[in-house]
Design an enzyme around this catalytic site. Structure first.
Site, short mmCIF file in Angstrom:
data_model
loop_
_atom_site.label_atom_id
_atom_site.label_comp_id
_atom_site.label_asym_id
_atom_site.label_seq_id
_atom_site.Cartn_x
_atom_site.Cartn_y
_atom_site.Cartn_z
N LYS A 1 0.87 -1.17 0.00
CA LYS A 1 0.00 0.00 0.00
C LYS A 1 0.91 1.23 0.00
CE LYS A 1 -2.83 3.34 1.46
NZ LYS A 1 -2.36 4.74 1.54
N GLU B 1 9.26 1.39 11.29
CA GLU B 1 10.27 2.45 11.28
C GLU B 1 9.51 3.76 11.30
OE1 GLU B 1 12.39 5.34 9.07
OE2 GLU B 1 13.05 3.59 7.92
N CYS C 1 13.70 10.16 7.22
CA CYS C 1 13.45 9.83 8.63
C CYS C 1 14.73 9.91 9.45
CB CYS C 1 12.85 8.43 8.74
SG CYS C 1 11.22 8.28 7.98
N GLU D 1 9.87 17.23 14.87
CA GLU D 1 10.53 16.78 13.65
C GLU D 1 10.07 17.64 12.48
OE1 GLU D 1 11.36 12.66 11.14
OE2 GLU D 1 9.49 12.88 12.26
#
Length: 469
Positions: A170, A243, A277, A375
């Site tokens: 997906k 993750e 990330c 972040e």
């Protein structure tokens, strides 16, 4: 090998609902992506379940050979895939960007195929013999992000296929074309039904996470979505590799050479225009060399060209979507309003097309500022001054995430001592974010759990079975 137009046409649906995908650099139409439904997902899961037993029965050698052929297929279509990726995601062709990402797809396929995976003899003392084997899980669900859509998809599917599983993917709604095209190329060398991309909305992702026929979910994305997947997977006790978000810290020790480390610091923070990330998102610099590091890093950043990814001269591109652009703008504006000093950037030209936010360096900023604590996931780096290593380590460890971190020093042994004190899944020395398909990778704290890459990554896509006797 197909032309770019032929590849795009091959993934454009003839019927059904579609979603128009726009180039984040220009606003031009890239193509039409299918909007798959829950019924499409059910068909994909059923096909995967039907194809998986025969694939598992082939054994490691035959499956690895197929992955090597798939890597060849990626390389044959590399330029077409890179152009599509650049147009859809925004990243430039050159630098550590689109061509780099497609090349990494082939590299990870080859490494997954070539990594030895033998049964482990746990005990063999003449009376007891126990062997540890890893059996296929069955059908794996892979839910990917928009920042590295092709490469992270390969991180998920290459070990899953190698270990004898089928995969239903997906992709992000922002970058479905890249993943559909990649799967189309891979499927030239794979059995029918084994790998399917379901390009749907959040309802498809939610159903994939709870589907009783899915034995494992691999997810790369936000911590909030990861928590939702954990909840959705609970009733069927799915295996998970997650993750999740990170806010990676880098610590520059006082013995570091500012000029020598400046370019490494830049790419650690600004790879993929900061949309990574495990990018460097908080930089802690000792007061003795703070001004020098700021000066050298500003010089490097100012020389990096940003623009349309199809222009061969650019190495920085736009943010992929307006939502992310707005997050970066909000955090930088708040930092400026708080009294922090902008060394570079911070003033996007909103009259021009595209979600371009200039490379931005923010100095003299408090560690509690939102640009540090949240972040930002974009091309803005806060640089925080510290006086003692203990202070730097405390600040670096203060957040509830821990994907990666780095230590920068002229003395690698001293750097390793500091690295051992950091709460992160990976700590790099004099570099940041350099992943390797042979080296395990995963997060600490709320940056997720489970390992990818290498032997440990293969094991994570199998069910351990001990044969005792």
């Amino acid at each position: 090998m197909e032309t770019y137009d032929a590849l795009l046409a091959s993934i454009t649906p003839d019927t059904g609902d579609t979603r128009t995908i726009l180039d984040p650099a220009t606003g031009a139409v890239v193509g039409e992506a299918p909007v798959h439904t829950l019924a499409d997902l059910e068909r994909a899961v059923a096909a995967a379940g039907a194809a998986q037993p025969a694939w598992a029965a082939l054994g490691h050698d035959a499956r690895s050979a197929a992955l090597l052929r798939a890597a060849d297929a990626v390389e044959r279509s590399a330029e077409e895939l890179a152009h599509l990726l650049s147009r859809e995601q925004g990243k430039p062709l050159n630098g550590p960007n689109a061509r780099f990402e497609v090349g990494a797809c082939a590299a990870w396929l080859r490494t997954a195929a070539g990594t030895a995976m033998e049964p482990e003899t746990v005990v063999d003392d003449g009376e007891t013999r126990a062997e540890l084997h890893y059996r296929p899980i069955g059908v794996v669900g892979a839910i990917g992000p928009w920042n590295w859509p092709m490469m992270i998809t390969i991180w998920q599917i290459a070990p899953a296929l190698r270990m004898g599983n089928a995969v239903v993917v997906k992709p992000s709604e922002y970058t479905p074309l890249s993943v559909l095209a990649l799967a189309k190329v891979l499927n030239e060398e794979l059995p029918e039904g084994l790998l399917t991309v379901v390009s749907g909305g959040r309802d498809v992702g939610a159903r994939l996470a709870e589907h009783p026929a899915i034995g494992k979910v691999m997810f790369t994305g936000s911590t909030a979505t990861g928590k939702a997947i954990i909840r959705s997977s609970a009733d069927t006790v799915k295996r998970l590799t997650l993750e999740l978000g990170g806010n990676d810290a880098g610590i520059v020790l006082p013995d570091a050479d500012p000029k020598a480390i400046a370019e490494g610091l830049f790419w650690g923070a600004f790879i993929n225009t900061g949309q990574t990330c495990a990018a460097l998102k908080r930089l802690y610099v000792h007061s003795d060399i703070y001004d020098a590091v700021c000066e050298e890093l500003t010089a490097v950043a100012a020389a990096m060209p940003m623009g349309n990814g199809l222009d061969e001269g650019n190495v920085l591109g736009p943010l992929q979507n307006k939502q992310q652009f707005d997050i970066v703008a909000r955090l930088v504006d708040a930092a400026r309003d708080s009294g922090a000093k902008l060394l570079l950037g911070g003033d996007p030209d909103t009259d021009q097309p595209g979600y371009f936010y200039p490379a931005t360096l923010v100095a003299d900023i408090d560690n509690n500022n939102a640009l540090v604590a949240e972040e930002q996931f974009g091309p803005a780096l806060p640089i925080i001054r510290y006086s003692t290593v203990d202070e730097a380590v405390t600040m670096a460890n203060a957040l509830d995430v821990g994907l990666g971190a780095s230590v920068w020093s002229a003395d690698p042994a001293e750097a390793r001592k500091v690295a051992a004190r950091l709460e992160a899944g990976t700590v790099w020395i004099n570099k940041h974010g350099a992943v390797d398909p042979r080296v395990p990778f995963g997060g600490a704290k709320q940056s997720g759990y489970g390992l990818e890459f290498g032997v440990e990554g293969l094991k994570a896509l199998g069910v351990p079975q001990v044969i005792n006797g």
